[in-house]
Design an enzyme around this catalytic site. Structure first.
Site, PDB file in Angstrom:
ATOM      1  N   LYS A  76       0.860  -1.189   0.000  1.00  0.00           N
ATOM      2  CA  LYS A  76       0.000   0.000   0.000  1.00  0.00           C
ATOM      3  C   LYS A  76       0.895   1.237   0.000  1.00  0.00           C
ATOM      4  O   LYS A  76       1.936   1.257   0.677  1.00  0.00           O
ATOM      5  CB  LYS A  76      -0.894  -0.023   1.250  1.00  0.00           C
ATOM      6  N   SER A 151      -9.814   2.289   2.977  1.00  0.00           N
ATOM      7  CA  SER A 151      -8.897   3.010   2.126  1.00  0.00           C
ATOM      8  C   SER A 151      -7.921   2.140   1.328  1.00  0.00           C
ATOM      9  O   SER A 151      -7.328   2.634   0.364  1.00  0.00           O
ATOM     10  CB  SER A 151      -8.079   3.980   2.981  1.00  0.00           C
ATOM     11  N   SER A 175     -10.163  -0.127   7.092  1.00  0.00           N
ATOM     12  CA  SER A 175      -9.545   0.029   5.765  1.00  0.00           C
ATOM     13  C   SER A 175      -8.846  -1.204   5.197  1.00  0.00           C
ATOM     14  O   SER A 175      -8.432  -1.192   4.045  1.00  0.00           O
ATOM     15  CB  SER A 175      -8.544   1.185   5.785  1.00  0.00           C
TER      16      SER A 175
END
Lengths: 484, 95
Positions: A76, A151, A175
């Protein structure tokens, strides 16, 4: 090769069925072919990936490989990577190259894993749909009109579309779990302090936690074995022994006590999602578990509590972006205050600005007791609900998300509507306990995730509970059409 | 709690955020809605509850007071927007 999961990839590499370089090139080709549709990657690290792959092959040849040496993954874009851009989904960091790597990244590097690239995300991890990214929204591979969740939406889409075998995510209010649910993946948010936050760009420091997103519980366990554990560089890292997360996967679930919080099955839960969740619970009964209804009486206040704690911590953390030391700086500032204000005003997107302002307001003189202190007190009540529940049950289960993936643009007009997408995931972060989401079915073509919530440091047990379900079902093996 | 235009301007200033004139109304509406959500907290009496600052209720870990960091000024300044002679440059602050 892209359909293989981690254990098979690792075995194939060790048996010389394929090299890490072949594997890496294969995934890079898939990214090149498919990511235009999805926008899952902000940066594809082709050059460094091939270098890492060659180094992994050399290590494999010398017999010095560990479990995941040579296996590719995606990180990420919130994890700092020395030499590769780290944007955090923001214009503020659009050209930022971190001077050091996050501990999570360093541990993957040390294990000889190959980083394919950095995945798209909501700006500074603030969002539930990946639509707040400066680099554009990500699409859900199961339905290109739908959001992947957020997210960690880029990581979810990349793994679901088989563009990477596994990825990291971070979870402040859901997330990892919510995008895992929306993209038919297995995702784990570990206990607060289990995985180092060093070099993981901070959003809300008392809630943030990194973890794996993968296509099975076994894969999650294998990556947890690499990334979990004490780190002296993170002052909130917990110094307790790390188990082998694969050791308990095959244990029987006979006698397992599952608690079902009635608050997670009330108003707001889509009835078709509820049906899929109830069917999954029946499967657990067939595996020998006993189900008991419980109550988490304060869990309904998780969202309001979170929207004080998280913005307050975010307003403090994001004050470091000042246009002076790194990141975006506005053109032609007339004075220092103008430099701060315009660099931040132009560098941050609307959702980030909203949260900074809510946090600033909640912490401002005269309001602290009414907001931040009040929220911290509720946080204790929410956390105590879990502690009480674990006196008589082993794991709590319920839906991860109240609905399946919604359409792009459907919730962008009203922030509060978007916030309610995380109604079932936030309490776990406030309490600091570990939580997972696993694939348990579909409504139409959009996936449904079951949430597992464990007691502190019970990751190995959660993984066992998830793995046993995955031995008896094949939901986690379903691939999105066009990405098989 | 509803935030006026002036409230939003004040908060934006405290947060050092430049907000354009035409966006202020939208922010005041959005932020007021968020505060309305937040105020559901008041439904619960928490007068006897201890605030929770850390999820594991542990204290900050301490280490020996020894130097562990090396000087990496050049590395850090390599990514700065504007530096000169090892100094970060900002607009003039003193007349």
């Amino acid at each position: 090769m892209h359909t293989l999961r981690l254990a098979a990839l690792s075995a194939g590499l060790k048996a010389k069925k394929f090299s890490s370089a072949e594997l890496t090139r294969g995934f890079l080709q898939r990214i090149a072919a498919h990511d235009k549709q999805l926008n899952a990657f902000v940066t594809v690290a082709e050059e460094s990936a091939l270098k890492q792959a060659n180094a992994a092959d050399a290590r494999l040849a010398k017999g010095q490989a560990v479990a995941l040496t040579g296996v590719p993954l995606a990180q990420k874009d919130i994890f700092c990577t020395q030499g590769v851009k780290t944007t955090c989904g923001s214009k503020m960091l659009a050209n930022f190259i971190a001077p050091y790597s996050a501990t999570v990244v360093q541990r993957c590097d040390d294990a000889g894993m190959v980083m394919l690239g950095k995945t798209n995300m909501d700006e500074f991890a603030m969002g539930s749909s990946n639509e707040t990214s400066y680099f554009g929204p990500v699409r859900n591979p199961y339905d290109l009109n739908a959001v992947p969740g957020g997210s960690s939406g880029g990581s979810a889409a990349a793994v679901a579309a088989r563009l990477a075998p596994i990825a990291t995510g971070t979870d402040t209010g859901g997330s990892i779990r919510q995008p895992a649910a929306l993209c038919n993946l297995t995702g784990l948010k570990p206990t607060y302090g289990r995985v180092s936050r060093y070099g993981m760009i901070a959003f809300a420091s008392s809630l943030d936690q990194g973890g794996p997103m993968a296509r099975s519980a076994e894969d999650v366990a294998l990556l947890m074995n690499v990334i979990a554990g004490f780190d002296s560089n993170d002052s909130t890292s917990v110094d307790t022994p790390v188990p082998d997360y694969t050791a308990d996967l095959t244990k029987s679930l006979a006698g397992l006590r599952i608690g079902i919080p009635k608050e997670f099955f009330g108003q707001g839960l889509d009835t078709k999602v509820e049906q899929v969740i109830r069917d999954a619970l029946k499967q657990y009964e067939r595996l020998g578990a006993k189900i008991k209804e419980i109550s988490l009486p304060n869990s309904g206040l998780s969202v309001p509590t979170y929207y004080v704690v998280a913005p307050a911590e975010c307003s403090s953390n994001l004050s470091r972006f000042d246009g002076v030391r790194y990141g975006y700086r506005c053109d032609q500032p007339v004075d220092l205050v103008d430099l701060y204000k315009r660099s931040r005003g132009e560098g941050f997107g609307a959702e980030v600005k909203r949260r900074i302002m809510i946090g600033t307001y909640a912490l401002s003189s005269g309001y602290y007791d009414a907001y931040y202190l009040k929220a911290q007190k509720l946080r204790r009540l929410i956390s105590d609900d879990f502690k009480n529940a674990y006196k008589e049950i082993d794991v709590i289960m319920g839906p991860t998300s109240p609905t399946v993936a919604f359409n792009l643009g459907e919730k962008t007009d009203d922030p509060v509507t978007m916030y309610l997408s995380d109604i079932y995931t936030i309490a776990v972060n406030l309490a600091g306990i570990p939580g997972m989401s696993i694939p348990v079915g579909f409504v139409g073509q959009r996936p449904v995730g079951l949430q597992l919530m464990g007691n502190y440091f019970d990751e190995a047990r959660l993984l066992n509970i998830a793995h046993q379900y995955q031995q008896a079902t094949d939901w986690h093996l379903r691939a999105p059409k066009g990405f098989e | 709690m509803s935030l006026s235009k002036a409230d939003v301007e004040k908060i934006a200033h405290l947060a050092r955020l430049a907000i354009s004139e035409q966006d202020i109304e939208l922010y005041s509406r959005n932020l007021s809605n968020i505060l309305a959500l937040v105020e559901q907290m008041n439904k619960v009496d928490t007068s006897a509850v201890l605030p929770m600052a850390h999820p594991l209720d542990t204290a900050q870990r301490l280490r020996d007071d020894v130097v562990t960091e090396t000087n990496q000024r050049e590395t850090f300044q390599a990514i700065a927007p504007q530096v000169d002679c090892g100094l970060y440059l900002v607009p003039q602050v003193l007349e």
